[in-house]
Design an enzyme around this catalytic site. Structure first.
Site, PDB file in Angstrom:
ATOM      1  CG  HIS A 130      -3.639  -3.438   3.017  1.00 50.12           C
ATOM      2  ND1 HIS A 130      -2.704  -2.961   3.903  1.00 50.12           N
ATOM      3  CD2 HIS A 130      -4.134  -2.359   2.369  1.00 50.12           C
ATOM      4  CE1 HIS A 130      -2.632  -1.645   3.811  1.00 50.12           C
ATOM      5  NE2 HIS A 130      -3.493  -1.249   2.881  1.00 50.12           N
TER       6      HIS A 130
ATOM      7  CB  CYS B  36      -1.016  -0.023   1.143  1.00 50.17           C
ATOM      8  SG  CYS B  36      -2.375   1.139   0.889  1.00 50.17           S
TER       9      CYS B  36
ATOM     10  CD  GLU C 189      -1.211  -5.878   5.445  1.00 49.64           C
ATOM     11  OE1 GLU C 189      -0.836  -6.236   4.305  1.00 49.64           O
ATOM     12  OE2 GLU C 189      -1.819  -4.808   5.652  1.00 49.64           O
TER      13      GLU C 189
END
Ligand SMILES: *[C@@H]1O[C@H](CO)[C@@H](O)[C@H](O)[C@H]1NC(C)=O
Ligand SMILES: *[C@@H]1O[C@H](CO)[C@@H](O)[C@H](O)[C@H]1NC(C)=O
Ligand SMILES: *[C@@H]1O[C@H](CO)[C@@H](O)[C@H](O)[C@H]1NC(C)=O
Ligand SMILES: *[C@@H]1O[C@H](CO)[C@@H](O)[C@H](O)[C@H]1NC(C)=O
Length: 309
Positions: free
Chosen positions: A236, A125, A238
Protein backbone atom coordinates in the site's frame (compact mmCIF):
# COMPACT_ATOMS: atom_id res chain seq x y z
CA UNK A 1 -14.94 12.69 -34.58
CA UNK A 2 -14.10 12.29 -30.93
CA UNK A 3 -12.04 9.14 -31.42
CA UNK A 4 -10.36 10.83 -34.34
CA UNK A 5 -9.27 13.75 -32.12
CA UNK A 6 -7.98 11.40 -29.46
CA UNK A 7 -6.05 9.26 -31.94
CA UNK A 8 -4.68 12.31 -33.72
CA UNK A 9 -3.30 13.68 -30.45
CA UNK A 10 -1.77 10.28 -29.63
CA UNK A 11 -0.27 9.99 -33.14
CA UNK A 12 1.18 13.47 -32.93
CA UNK A 13 2.73 12.63 -29.57
CA UNK A 14 4.23 9.44 -30.99
CA UNK A 15 5.45 11.14 -34.17
CA UNK A 16 7.13 14.03 -32.41
CA UNK A 17 8.54 11.50 -29.98
CA UNK A 18 7.84 13.74 -27.02
CA UNK A 19 6.48 16.96 -25.92
CA UNK A 20 2.77 16.47 -26.37
CA UNK A 21 1.60 15.48 -22.95
CA UNK A 22 -1.76 15.82 -21.30
CA UNK A 23 -0.94 18.11 -18.37
CA UNK A 24 -4.50 18.03 -16.99
CA UNK A 25 -5.00 14.29 -16.41
CA UNK A 26 -7.97 12.84 -14.54
CA UNK A 27 -7.70 9.41 -12.92
CA UNK A 28 -10.89 7.45 -12.41
CA UNK A 29 -10.95 5.68 -9.05
CA UNK A 30 -13.55 2.93 -8.92
CA UNK A 31 -15.59 3.05 -5.71
CA UNK A 32 -15.98 -0.20 -3.77
CA UNK A 33 -18.88 -1.71 -1.83
CA UNK A 34 -18.74 -0.85 1.88
CA UNK A 35 -18.44 -4.15 3.77
CA UNK A 36 -17.11 -3.01 7.15
CA UNK A 37 -20.05 -2.80 9.60
CA UNK A 38 -18.60 0.31 11.27
CA UNK A 39 -18.53 2.12 7.93
CA UNK A 40 -21.81 0.87 6.41
CA UNK A 41 -23.99 3.57 8.03
CA UNK A 42 -22.19 6.26 6.01
CA UNK A 43 -22.56 4.95 2.48
CA UNK A 44 -23.05 1.90 0.27
CA UNK A 45 -19.71 2.51 -1.47
CA UNK A 46 -16.47 4.26 -0.51
CA UNK A 47 -12.94 5.32 -1.42
CA UNK A 48 -10.37 5.90 1.35
CA UNK A 49 -9.06 9.46 0.91
CA UNK A 50 -5.45 8.20 0.95
CA UNK A 51 -5.85 6.87 -2.63
CA UNK A 52 -7.22 10.20 -3.79
CA UNK A 53 -4.34 12.11 -2.19
CA UNK A 54 -1.81 9.65 -3.63
CA UNK A 55 -3.09 10.44 -7.13
CA UNK A 56 -3.37 14.17 -6.42
CA UNK A 57 0.17 14.30 -5.00
CA UNK A 58 1.61 13.74 -8.48
CA UNK A 59 -0.50 16.32 -10.31
CA UNK A 60 -3.71 14.60 -11.31
CA UNK A 61 -7.33 15.15 -10.49
CA UNK A 62 -9.64 12.32 -9.48
CA UNK A 63 -13.05 11.28 -10.73
CA UNK A 64 -14.77 8.75 -8.46
CA UNK A 65 -16.58 6.06 -10.47
CA UNK A 66 -19.85 4.72 -9.11
CA UNK A 67 -20.86 1.07 -9.06
CA UNK A 68 -23.83 -0.46 -10.88
CA UNK A 69 -23.70 1.86 -13.90
CA UNK A 70 -24.61 0.59 -17.37
CA UNK A 71 -22.05 -0.45 -19.96
CA UNK A 72 -22.84 2.68 -21.96
CA UNK A 73 -22.24 4.89 -18.91
CA UNK A 74 -18.94 3.16 -18.10
CA UNK A 75 -17.85 3.51 -21.71
CA UNK A 76 -18.53 7.24 -21.62
CA UNK A 77 -16.51 7.54 -18.39
CA UNK A 78 -13.71 5.50 -19.95
CA UNK A 79 -13.58 7.91 -22.89
CA UNK A 80 -13.34 10.84 -20.44
CA UNK A 81 -10.60 9.71 -18.03
CA UNK A 82 -6.88 9.20 -18.56
CA UNK A 83 -6.25 6.19 -16.33
CA UNK A 84 -7.95 3.90 -13.84
CA UNK A 85 -7.08 3.06 -10.24
CA UNK A 86 -8.34 -0.13 -8.58
CA UNK A 87 -8.12 0.26 -4.81
CA UNK A 88 -7.53 -2.20 -2.00
CA UNK A 89 -10.29 -3.53 0.22
CA UNK A 90 -12.15 -6.77 0.64
CA UNK A 91 -14.79 -7.73 -1.89
CA UNK A 92 -15.16 -10.78 -4.09
CA UNK A 93 -12.82 -10.71 -7.08
CA UNK A 94 -15.35 -12.15 -9.50
CA UNK A 95 -18.89 -11.54 -8.27
CA UNK A 96 -18.75 -8.11 -6.57
CA UNK A 97 -20.10 -4.99 -8.26
CA UNK A 98 -16.53 -3.64 -7.97
CA UNK A 99 -15.10 -6.62 -9.89
CA UNK A 100 -17.84 -6.43 -12.54
CA UNK A 101 -17.21 -2.75 -13.25
CA UNK A 102 -13.43 -3.32 -13.24
CA UNK A 103 -13.90 -6.08 -15.81
CA UNK A 104 -15.64 -3.63 -18.18
CA UNK A 105 -12.84 -1.06 -17.83
CA UNK A 106 -10.18 -3.74 -18.23
CA UNK A 107 -11.64 -4.87 -21.56
CA UNK A 108 -12.06 -1.30 -22.80
CA UNK A 109 -8.45 -0.59 -21.81
CA UNK A 110 -7.15 -3.64 -23.68
CA UNK A 111 -9.01 -2.55 -26.84
CA UNK A 112 -7.88 1.07 -26.50
CA UNK A 113 -4.22 0.18 -26.03
CA UNK A 114 -4.39 -2.21 -28.99
CA UNK A 115 -5.54 0.74 -31.12
CA UNK A 116 -2.71 3.00 -29.92
CA UNK A 117 -4.88 4.85 -27.39
CA UNK A 118 -2.56 4.59 -24.36
CA UNK A 119 -4.62 3.92 -21.22
CA UNK A 120 -2.92 2.93 -17.92
CA UNK A 121 -4.43 0.92 -15.06
CA UNK A 122 -3.05 0.78 -11.52
CA UNK A 123 -4.07 -1.85 -8.96
CA UNK A 124 -3.20 -1.71 -5.27
CA UNK A 125 -3.60 -4.76 -2.98
CA UNK A 126 -7.08 -6.09 -3.87
CA UNK A 127 -6.70 -4.10 -7.09
CA UNK A 128 -3.44 -5.96 -7.80
CA UNK A 129 -5.17 -9.26 -7.07
CA UNK A 130 -8.06 -8.30 -9.35
CA UNK A 131 -5.62 -7.64 -12.20
CA UNK A 132 -4.30 -11.20 -11.85
CA UNK A 133 -7.86 -12.55 -11.98
CA UNK A 134 -8.74 -10.43 -15.04
CA UNK A 135 -5.61 -11.52 -16.91
CA UNK A 136 -5.66 -15.19 -15.89
CA UNK A 137 -9.44 -15.51 -16.27
CA UNK A 138 -9.55 -17.37 -12.94
CA UNK A 139 -8.85 -16.74 -9.27
CA UNK A 140 -5.41 -18.14 -8.48
CA UNK A 141 -4.97 -16.50 -5.08
CA UNK A 142 -3.69 -18.50 -2.14
CA UNK A 143 -3.06 -17.80 1.53
CA UNK A 144 -0.04 -15.46 1.75
CA UNK A 145 -0.63 -13.59 5.02
CA UNK A 146 1.22 -10.33 5.45
CA UNK A 147 -1.07 -8.41 7.76
CA UNK A 148 0.14 -5.15 9.25
CA UNK A 149 3.78 -5.61 8.31
CA UNK A 150 6.20 -3.20 6.67
CA UNK A 151 9.01 -4.89 4.77
CA UNK A 152 11.68 -4.27 2.10
CA UNK A 153 11.20 -5.65 -1.43
CA UNK A 154 13.15 -8.52 -3.04
CA UNK A 155 13.87 -7.33 -6.57
CA UNK A 156 13.95 -9.61 -9.61
CA UNK A 157 16.42 -8.83 -12.41
CA UNK A 158 13.48 -7.41 -14.41
CA UNK A 159 13.04 -4.64 -11.83
CA UNK A 160 16.31 -3.01 -12.84
CA UNK A 161 15.14 -2.57 -16.43
CA UNK A 162 11.50 -1.90 -15.55
CA UNK A 163 9.44 1.20 -16.30
CA UNK A 164 8.08 1.48 -12.76
CA UNK A 165 11.47 1.81 -11.07
CA UNK A 166 13.21 3.72 -13.85
CA UNK A 167 13.35 7.01 -11.93
CA UNK A 168 14.52 5.39 -8.69
CA UNK A 169 18.16 6.21 -7.89
CA UNK A 170 20.51 3.30 -7.10
CA UNK A 171 20.55 4.54 -3.49
CA UNK A 172 16.75 4.39 -3.25
CA UNK A 173 16.67 0.93 -4.88
CA UNK A 174 19.17 -0.22 -2.25
CA UNK A 175 17.11 1.33 0.55
CA UNK A 176 13.95 -0.31 -0.83
CA UNK A 177 15.70 -3.69 -0.80
CA UNK A 178 16.85 -3.26 2.81
CA UNK A 179 14.50 -0.97 4.74
CA UNK A 180 10.85 -1.68 5.66
CA UNK A 181 9.38 0.87 3.23
CA UNK A 182 6.32 -1.06 1.99
CA UNK A 183 3.21 -1.46 4.15
CA UNK A 184 1.46 -4.81 3.72
CA UNK A 185 -2.12 -5.52 4.79
CA UNK A 186 -3.28 -8.68 3.08
CA UNK A 187 -4.11 -12.33 3.69
CA UNK A 188 -4.17 -13.60 0.10
CA UNK A 189 -1.88 -13.09 -2.86
CA UNK A 190 -0.44 -14.67 -5.95
CA UNK A 191 2.36 -17.03 -5.02
CA UNK A 192 5.51 -16.92 -7.11
CA UNK A 193 4.92 -20.58 -7.98
CA UNK A 194 1.35 -19.99 -9.16
CA UNK A 195 2.38 -16.88 -11.08
CA UNK A 196 5.05 -18.76 -13.02
CA UNK A 197 2.84 -21.79 -13.60
CA UNK A 198 0.16 -19.66 -15.26
CA UNK A 199 1.00 -19.05 -18.93
CA UNK A 200 -1.36 -16.07 -19.23
CA UNK A 201 0.15 -14.25 -16.23
CA UNK A 202 3.75 -14.89 -17.27
CA UNK A 203 3.01 -13.69 -20.78
CA UNK A 204 1.20 -10.57 -19.60
CA UNK A 205 3.19 -9.37 -16.57
CA UNK A 206 6.82 -9.09 -15.51
CA UNK A 207 7.28 -9.90 -11.83
CA UNK A 208 9.42 -7.05 -10.49
CA UNK A 209 9.49 -7.93 -6.79
CA UNK A 210 8.55 -10.74 -4.44
CA UNK A 211 8.21 -11.12 -0.69
CA UNK A 212 8.03 -14.02 1.70
CA UNK A 213 4.72 -14.08 3.60
CA UNK A 214 4.38 -14.84 7.31
CA UNK A 215 3.60 -18.50 6.44
CA UNK A 216 6.76 -18.81 4.34
CA UNK A 217 5.05 -18.63 0.92
CA UNK A 218 6.78 -16.37 -1.59
CA UNK A 219 4.36 -14.03 -3.39
CA UNK A 220 4.65 -11.46 -6.18
CA UNK A 221 4.54 -7.95 -4.71
CA UNK A 222 5.05 -5.66 -7.74
CA UNK A 223 4.26 -6.43 -11.39
CA UNK A 224 4.09 -4.44 -14.60
CA UNK A 225 2.51 -5.26 -17.95
CA UNK A 226 4.94 -6.32 -20.64
CA UNK A 227 2.87 -4.89 -23.49
CA UNK A 228 0.12 -2.99 -21.69
CA UNK A 229 0.56 -0.08 -19.22
CA UNK A 230 -1.05 -2.04 -16.38
CA UNK A 231 0.67 -2.01 -12.98
CA UNK A 232 0.10 -3.73 -9.67
CA UNK A 233 1.44 -3.44 -6.13
CA UNK A 234 0.37 -5.96 -3.50
CA UNK A 235 1.34 -3.49 -0.74
CA UNK A 236 0.00 0.00 0.00
CA UNK A 237 2.07 2.99 -1.16
CA UNK A 238 -0.84 5.36 -0.41
CA UNK A 239 -0.65 4.78 3.36
CA UNK A 240 2.89 6.11 3.80
CA UNK A 241 2.05 9.80 3.51
CA UNK A 242 -1.68 9.68 4.13
CA UNK A 243 -2.68 7.24 6.87
CA UNK A 244 -1.69 7.81 10.46
CA UNK A 245 -3.31 5.29 12.80
CA UNK A 246 -0.61 4.57 15.40
CA UNK A 247 -1.79 0.96 15.91
CA UNK A 248 -0.79 -0.02 12.39
CA UNK A 249 2.70 -0.45 10.92
CA UNK A 250 2.45 2.34 8.34
CA UNK A 251 5.93 3.29 7.05
CA UNK A 252 6.44 7.06 7.41
CA UNK A 253 10.22 7.37 6.99
CA UNK A 254 11.53 9.87 4.41
CA UNK A 255 12.48 7.00 2.07
CA UNK A 256 9.00 5.44 2.40
CA UNK A 257 7.38 8.75 1.44
CA UNK A 258 9.82 9.14 -1.48
CA UNK A 259 9.07 5.64 -2.79
CA UNK A 260 5.32 6.27 -2.64
CA UNK A 261 5.65 9.63 -4.33
CA UNK A 262 7.81 8.25 -7.17
CA UNK A 263 5.26 5.52 -7.89
CA UNK A 264 2.44 8.08 -7.95
CA UNK A 265 4.59 10.26 -10.22
CA UNK A 266 5.22 7.26 -12.47
CA UNK A 267 1.53 6.38 -12.79
CA UNK A 268 0.43 9.96 -13.43
CA UNK A 269 3.12 10.33 -16.10
CA UNK A 270 1.59 7.29 -17.77
CA UNK A 271 -1.82 8.99 -17.61
CA UNK A 272 -0.34 12.13 -19.20
CA UNK A 273 0.13 10.03 -22.36
CA UNK A 274 -3.63 9.63 -22.64
CA UNK A 275 -5.81 12.23 -24.35
CA UNK A 276 -9.34 11.20 -23.40
CA UNK A 277 -11.44 14.08 -22.21
CA UNK A 278 -14.88 14.91 -20.92
CA UNK A 279 -17.51 16.01 -23.44
CA UNK A 280 -17.45 19.54 -21.99
CA UNK A 281 -16.04 21.47 -19.00
CA UNK A 282 -19.31 21.21 -17.07
CA UNK A 283 -19.33 17.42 -17.36
CA UNK A 284 -15.70 17.33 -16.16
CA UNK A 285 -16.45 19.60 -13.21
CA UNK A 286 -19.43 17.50 -12.17
CA UNK A 287 -17.39 14.28 -12.31
CA UNK A 288 -14.52 15.38 -10.07
CA UNK A 289 -13.98 14.34 -6.44
CA UNK A 290 -14.16 18.03 -5.35
CA UNK A 291 -17.95 17.66 -5.32
CA UNK A 292 -17.58 15.25 -2.38
CA UNK A 293 -16.42 15.83 1.18
CA UNK A 294 -14.27 13.19 2.89
CA UNK A 295 -15.32 12.18 6.38
CA UNK A 296 -12.94 11.86 9.31
CA UNK A 297 -13.10 8.25 10.51
CA UNK A 298 -9.80 8.05 12.39
CA UNK A 299 -11.51 7.81 15.78
CA UNK A 300 -13.34 4.56 14.96
CA UNK A 301 -11.51 3.03 11.98
CA UNK A 302 -7.97 2.26 10.81
CA UNK A 303 -8.53 4.67 7.93
CA UNK A 304 -8.03 8.40 8.46
CA UNK A 305 -10.56 9.91 6.04
CA UNK A 306 -13.03 8.27 3.66
CA UNK A 307 -15.20 9.46 0.80
CA UNK A 308 -18.61 7.78 0.95
CA UNK A 309 -20.98 7.41 -2.01
C1 LIG B 1 -25.71 -2.15 -6.65
O1 LIG B 1 -26.81 -2.98 -6.94
C2 LIG B 1 -27.06 -4.00 -5.96
C3 LIG B 1 -28.23 -4.84 -6.38
O2 LIG B 1 -28.28 -5.04 -7.74
C4 LIG B 1 -27.36 -3.35 -4.63
O3 LIG B 1 -27.53 -4.35 -3.65
C5 LIG B 1 -26.21 -2.45 -4.23
O4 LIG B 1 -26.54 -1.75 -3.03
C6 LIG B 1 -25.91 -1.43 -5.32
N1 LIG B 1 -24.70 -0.70 -4.94
C7 LIG B 1 -24.65 0.61 -4.84
C8 LIG B 1 -23.35 1.19 -4.43
O5 LIG B 1 -25.62 1.32 -5.04
C1 LIG C 1 13.62 -11.94 0.50
O1 LIG C 1 13.99 -13.25 0.08
C2 LIG C 1 14.71 -13.97 1.08
C3 LIG C 1 15.18 -15.28 0.44
O2 LIG C 1 14.08 -15.99 -0.08
C4 LIG C 1 13.82 -14.21 2.29
O3 LIG C 1 14.53 -14.88 3.29
C5 LIG C 1 13.36 -12.86 2.82
O4 LIG C 1 12.42 -13.06 3.87
C6 LIG C 1 12.70 -12.04 1.71
N1 LIG C 1 12.43 -10.72 2.24
C7 LIG C 1 11.18 -10.24 2.36
C8 LIG C 1 11.12 -8.88 2.98
O5 LIG C 1 10.18 -10.81 2.02
C1 LIG D 1 0.75 -3.64 13.84
O1 LIG D 1 2.16 -3.73 13.86
C2 LIG D 1 2.75 -2.84 14.78
C3 LIG D 1 4.25 -2.87 14.57
O2 LIG D 1 4.72 -4.16 14.49
C4 LIG D 1 2.32 -3.23 16.18
O3 LIG D 1 2.89 -2.32 17.13
C5 LIG D 1 0.81 -3.16 16.28
O4 LIG D 1 0.38 -3.63 17.54
C6 LIG D 1 0.16 -4.00 15.19
N1 LIG D 1 -1.28 -3.70 15.18
C7 LIG D 1 -2.21 -4.61 15.05
C8 LIG D 1 -3.62 -4.11 15.04
O5 LIG D 1 -1.98 -5.79 14.93
C1 LIG E 1 -15.72 10.40 15.92
O1 LIG E 1 -15.58 11.81 15.84
C2 LIG E 1 -16.74 12.49 15.32
C3 LIG E 1 -16.39 13.96 15.23
O2 LIG E 1 -15.36 14.15 14.31
C4 LIG E 1 -17.91 12.26 16.26
O3 LIG E 1 -19.05 12.89 15.74
C5 LIG E 1 -18.16 10.77 16.40
O4 LIG E 1 -19.17 10.54 17.36
C6 LIG E 1 -16.88 10.05 16.84
N1 LIG E 1 -17.14 8.62 16.81
C7 LIG E 1 -16.73 7.80 17.76
C8 LIG E 1 -17.11 6.36 17.60
O5 LIG E 1 -16.09 8.17 18.72
Amino acid sequence: MYIFRVLLAALLAAATGTATLNTRPVIGILTQETVDDDLKPFGKAYIPASYVKFVESAGSRVAPIKLNLTYVEYKEIFNSINGLMLIGGSVNLQTSDFAKAANIFYKLALQANDKGDYFPIWGTCLGFQLLTVLVAGENLLTYTPMENKSVPLNFSQAAYISRMFRTFTPELMKALSQEPLTGNFHHYGISKQDFFQNKKLVKFFSDLTTNVAMNGVEFVSVMEGKKYPFYGVQWHPEVSAFQWNTELAFPHSPNAIWVAYLLADFFINEARKNFHRFSDPKAEEAALIYNHIPMYVGNFSFYTQIYFF
